[in-house]
Scaffold this motif. Structure first.
Motif, PDB file in Angstrom:
ATOM      1  N   VAL A   1      45.501  65.382  51.260  1.00 39.03           N
ATOM      2  CA  VAL A   1      44.321  64.687  50.747  1.00 39.03           C
ATOM      3  C   VAL A   1      43.061  65.505  50.993  1.00 39.03           C
ATOM      4  CG1 VAL A   1      42.957  62.567  50.823  1.00 39.03           C
ATOM      5  CG2 VAL A   1      45.438  62.461  51.104  1.00 39.03           C
ATOM      6  N   SER A   2      42.896  65.984  52.223  1.00 38.82           N
ATOM      7  CA  SER A   2      41.655  66.680  52.567  1.00 38.82           C
ATOM      8  C   SER A   2      41.514  68.013  51.839  1.00 38.82           C
ATOM      9  CB  SER A   2      41.573  66.896  54.081  1.00 38.82           C
ATOM     10  OG  SER A   2      42.596  67.764  54.537  1.00 38.82           O
ATOM     11  N   GLN A   3      42.644  68.645  51.497  1.00 40.61           N
ATOM     12  CA  GLN A   3      42.584  69.906  50.767  1.00 40.61           C
ATOM     13  C   GLN A   3      42.603  69.720  49.259  1.00 40.61           C
ATOM     14  OE1 GLN A   3      44.759  73.341  52.099  1.00 40.61           O
ATOM     15  NE2 GLN A   3      45.108  72.494  54.135  1.00 40.61           N
ATOM     16  N   GLY A   4      42.608  68.464  48.791  1.00 37.37           N
ATOM     17  CA  GLY A   4      42.467  68.188  47.366  1.00 37.37           C
ATOM     18  C   GLY A   4      43.729  68.313  46.545  1.00 37.37           C
ATOM     19  N   LEU A   5      44.907  68.291  47.183  1.00 39.41           N
ATOM     20  CA  LEU A   5      46.142  68.381  46.411  1.00 39.41           C
ATOM     21  C   LEU A   5      46.570  67.040  45.836  1.00 39.41           C
ATOM     22  CD1 LEU A   5      46.287  70.985  48.397  1.00 39.41           C
ATOM     23  CD2 LEU A   5      48.692  70.991  47.744  1.00 39.41           C
ATOM     24  N   THR A   6      46.028  65.942  46.359  1.00 38.73           N
ATOM     25  CA  THR A   6      46.347  64.622  45.844  1.00 38.73           C
ATOM     26  C   THR A   6      45.242  63.654  46.222  1.00 38.73           C
ATOM     27  OG1 THR A   6      48.092  62.923  45.726  1.00 38.73           O
ATOM     28  CG2 THR A   6      47.616  63.834  47.905  1.00 38.73           C
ATOM     29  N   ASN A   7      45.274  62.478  45.603  1.00 42.59           N
ATOM     30  CA  ASN A   7      44.263  61.456  45.895  1.00 42.59           C
ATOM     31  C   ASN A   7      44.698  60.483  46.976  1.00 42.59           C
ATOM     32  OD1 ASN A   7      42.318  62.310  43.957  1.00 42.59           O
ATOM     33  ND2 ASN A   7      43.529  61.360  42.339  1.00 42.59           N
ATOM     34  N   ALA A   8      45.997  60.413  47.252  1.00 41.12           N
ATOM     35  CA  ALA A   8      46.467  59.444  48.241  1.00 41.12           C
ATOM     36  C   ALA A   8      47.840  59.845  48.759  1.00 41.12           C
ATOM     37  CB  ALA A   8      46.532  58.040  47.638  1.00 41.12           C
ATOM     38  N   VAL A   9      48.084  59.531  50.027  1.00 43.65           N
ATOM     39  CA  VAL A   9      49.395  59.748  50.636  1.00 43.65           C
ATOM     40  C   VAL A   9      49.776  58.494  51.407  1.00 43.65           C
ATOM     41  CG1 VAL A   9      49.224  62.261  50.818  1.00 43.65           C
ATOM     42  CG2 VAL A   9      48.337  60.830  52.675  1.00 43.65           C
ATOM     43  N   MET A  10      51.073  58.382  51.701  1.00 42.31           N
ATOM     44  CA  MET A  10      51.558  57.207  52.415  1.00 42.31           C
ATOM     45  C   MET A  10      52.581  57.600  53.456  1.00 42.31           C
ATOM     46  SD  MET A  10      52.130  54.177  49.617  1.00 42.31           S
ATOM     47  CE  MET A  10      52.940  53.232  50.926  1.00 42.31           C
ATOM     48  N   PHE A  11      52.667  56.803  54.512  1.00 44.62           N
ATOM     49  CA  PHE A  11      53.769  56.891  55.455  1.00 44.62           C
ATOM     50  C   PHE A  11      54.081  55.503  55.984  1.00 44.62           C
ATOM     51  CE2 PHE A  11      50.142  57.396  58.208  1.00 44.62           C
ATOM     52  CZ  PHE A  11      49.406  58.403  57.605  1.00 44.62           C
ATOM     53  N   THR A  12      55.333  55.338  56.379  1.00 42.89           N
ATOM     54  CA  THR A  12      55.811  54.036  56.812  1.00 42.89           C
ATOM     55  C   THR A  12      55.362  53.757  58.237  1.00 42.89           C
ATOM     56  OG1 THR A  12      57.884  55.002  57.609  1.00 42.89           O
ATOM     57  CG2 THR A  12      57.837  54.232  55.323  1.00 42.89           C
ATOM     58  N   ALA A  13      55.656  52.538  58.704  1.00 43.90           N
ATOM     59  CA  ALA A  13      55.244  52.147  60.054  1.00 43.90           C
ATOM     60  C   ALA A  13      55.868  53.035  61.122  1.00 43.90           C
ATOM     61  CB  ALA A  13      55.619  50.686  60.307  1.00 43.90           C
ATOM     62  N   ASP A  14      57.054  53.581  60.855  1.00 43.28           N
ATOM     63  CA  ASP A  14      57.691  54.457  61.844  1.00 43.28           C
ATOM     64  C   ASP A  14      57.273  55.915  61.690  1.00 43.28           C
ATOM     65  OD1 ASP A  14      59.035  55.166  59.557  1.00 43.28           O
ATOM     66  OD2 ASP A  14      61.022  54.557  60.258  1.00 43.28           O
ATOM     67  N   GLY A  15      56.260  56.178  60.842  1.00 41.32           N
ATOM     68  CA  GLY A  15      55.696  57.512  60.734  1.00 41.32           C
ATOM     69  C   GLY A  15      56.343  58.411  59.705  1.00 41.32           C
ATOM     70  N   GLU A  16      57.308  57.919  58.942  1.00 45.19           N
ATOM     71  CA  GLU A  16      57.991  58.735  57.942  1.00 45.19           C
ATOM     72  C   GLU A  16      57.097  58.915  56.715  1.00 45.19           C
ATOM     73  OE1 GLU A  16      60.851  61.022  56.016  1.00 45.19           O
ATOM     74  OE2 GLU A  16      60.745  60.387  58.117  1.00 45.19           O
TER      75      GLU A  16
END
Length: 470
Positions: A215-230
């Protein structure tokens, strides 16, 4: 294609071909053998390529890799990497194992076709040895291809595939590798919305931080990870699900944070006609919020995520400063109901016209884009700081020229007032809790759930100061 971009990509491929230690397999499905083609095109590939293959027919693909529910998926990519790497070691390790490091590059892609124009995306991965006869490491990514034509998408796929392989071999710093993924690609041709590093080449890697880099380097607008960090590709979580999102700083999570979400969730489930299993509840942070102190503080970011994970909540990090952009992004993945949870202060910002000066249609365009898919706002009341009076969503004062529009949204239930709140939580504000825990004032513990207090104290998050024993 820009000739400089072409030269840059070919130079990378040629450098790999000249590296006498690198030897491996290319397995590509769905958009031609675009990555392998680069290595053959520049010359010297006989010293690099042990095998190339592409099983387009499903019967052939299933015979090689086993059956699959989805052919363009993370599971399919992993199966390809496993199968091809095992074959490589089985057939060539005895012959070349002392002098060469083996690798497998694989991708499975749904590119633009002449029959249909579904979203074009793909999974790419590389498994490679750092040392001869060493344990392999691995990098996998998910990409969205944004070019309109099939030919342009194939070209972009070939470039990012070379970039990924080159980065795995020569960029040992993951942040530098991530920055290199879009080298020799014009802006807005490809997005990378998921990445995962593993293996001995990447010790102590926290893939949540790598997601943040996307996100910070501008490769995408959003990322996700699950509650266990995956780390996960957003579609794997959001596709065809009802979605409820609470945006915040979560520094820390307070009783008010939880009450706001729980009350909204109860109302949302009654209205959306879906079951608990069909609902995704997300906690969202914006990059702007994470940069509020001028730069990314990785420890602070992980503290927030760890607390949300301990509460069992998946996390999204986005670049969507305006809510209408978040709403448009979520609507890409589902035709089910979407709800945004917020307090009255956030609702006030939505109706501040200064945030829409860059839109030709101003606030009307923004609100039209936000609510076009039937989205609802679930709004928690606030206590007026000066008056001490309750301010619910239905009593919010907006600019005179927006009153009719605001009333329309209230009357048509696009804006839902949360009425069954806990009055005791209205005076709890995260900045106050943060200031108290940093100063050693024990009152902060009464502002957060017990499990949140415990993890903050045990890990000394947010600059926690223990109470002095004097």
């Amino acid at each position: 294609m820009n000739s400089e971009m072409d030269v840059g990509t070919n130079k990378k491929a040629f450098q790999i071909n000249l590296d006498a230690k690198k030897y491996g397999t290319f397995a590509e499905i769905g958009a031609g053998q675009e990555v392998a083609r680069r290595f053959f095109h520049v010359g010297g590939a006989s010293g690099t390529v042990a095998k190339t293959m592409s099983a387009y027919d499903m019967t052939f693909s299933d015979a090689i890799y086993g059956t699959a529910d989805r052919y363009v998926s993370r599971n399919r990519l992993q199966t390809m990497l496993d199968h091809e790497y095992n074959l490589l070691i089985e057939r060539l390790n005895e012959k070349f194992g002392n002098e060469r490091t083996f690798f497998v590059f694989a991708d499975t892609v749904a590119a633009r076709s002449f029959k249909q124009h579904n979203e074009s995306h793909g999974w790419l991965g590389v498994r490679f040895q750092e040392q001869t006869r060493g344990e392999p490491s691995q990098i996998i990514i998910h990409i969205r291809m944004l070019d309109e034509s099939n030919v342009d998408q194939q070209e972009a796929l070939g470039i990012i595939g070379v970039n990924l392989l080159y980065g795995a071999f020569y960029h040992r710093q993951p942040e530098k590798l991530i920055a290199s993924l879009q080298e020799n690609l014009a802006p807005d041709r490809i997005q990378v919305d998921m990445i995962k590093f593993s293996g001995p080449a990447f010790p102590n890697i926290d893939n949540r931080l790598m997601s943040l880099q996307l996100v910070s380097q501008g490769l995408t607008n959003a990322v996700m990870f699950t509650a266990d960090g995956e780390t996960v590709q957003p579609a794997d979580i959001l596709y065809k699900k009802a979605i409820l999102v609470e945006r915040g700083s979560f520094r820390p999570v307070t009783y008010a944070t939880n009450d706001m979400l729980n009350r909204a969730r109860t109302a949302f489930l009654k209205q959306c006609g879906c079951s608990e299993e069909e609902l995704v509840v997300l906690m969202e942070m914006t990059l702007e919020n994470l940069l509020s102190e001028g730069q990314l503080n990785h420890a602070d970011f992980l503290a927030r995520v760890d607390i949300l994970g301990a509460l069992g909540r998946p996390v999204m990090v986005s670049k969507f400063g305006e809510y209408f952009r978040l709403a448009s992004y979520l609507a890409r993945y589902t035709n089910r109901m979407i709800g945004l949870v917020m307090g009255v202060p956030s609702l006030m910002e939505i109706f501040d016209e200064k945030y829409y000066l860059n839109l030709e249609g101003g606030i009307l365009e923004a609100l039209g884009r936000m609510f076009k898919s039937g989205l609802k706002l679930y709004v928690y009341p606030m206590m007026g700081a000066k008056t001490g009076e309750l301010v619910p969503a239905t009593k919010l004062e907006v600019a005179p020229n927006l009153r009719s529009l605001y009333r329309y949204l209230i009357d048509n239930e696009f804006i839902q007032e949360i009425t069954d709140y806990n009055p005791e939580y209205l005076c709890i504000y995260p900045p106050d809790a943060l200031a108290k825990l940093q100063s050693g004032d024990p009152a902060w513990e009464r502002m957060v759930p017990p499990e949140v207090a415990e993890i903050i104290k045990s890990r000394r998050f947010f600059g926690y100061r223990a109470i002095s024993a004097s």
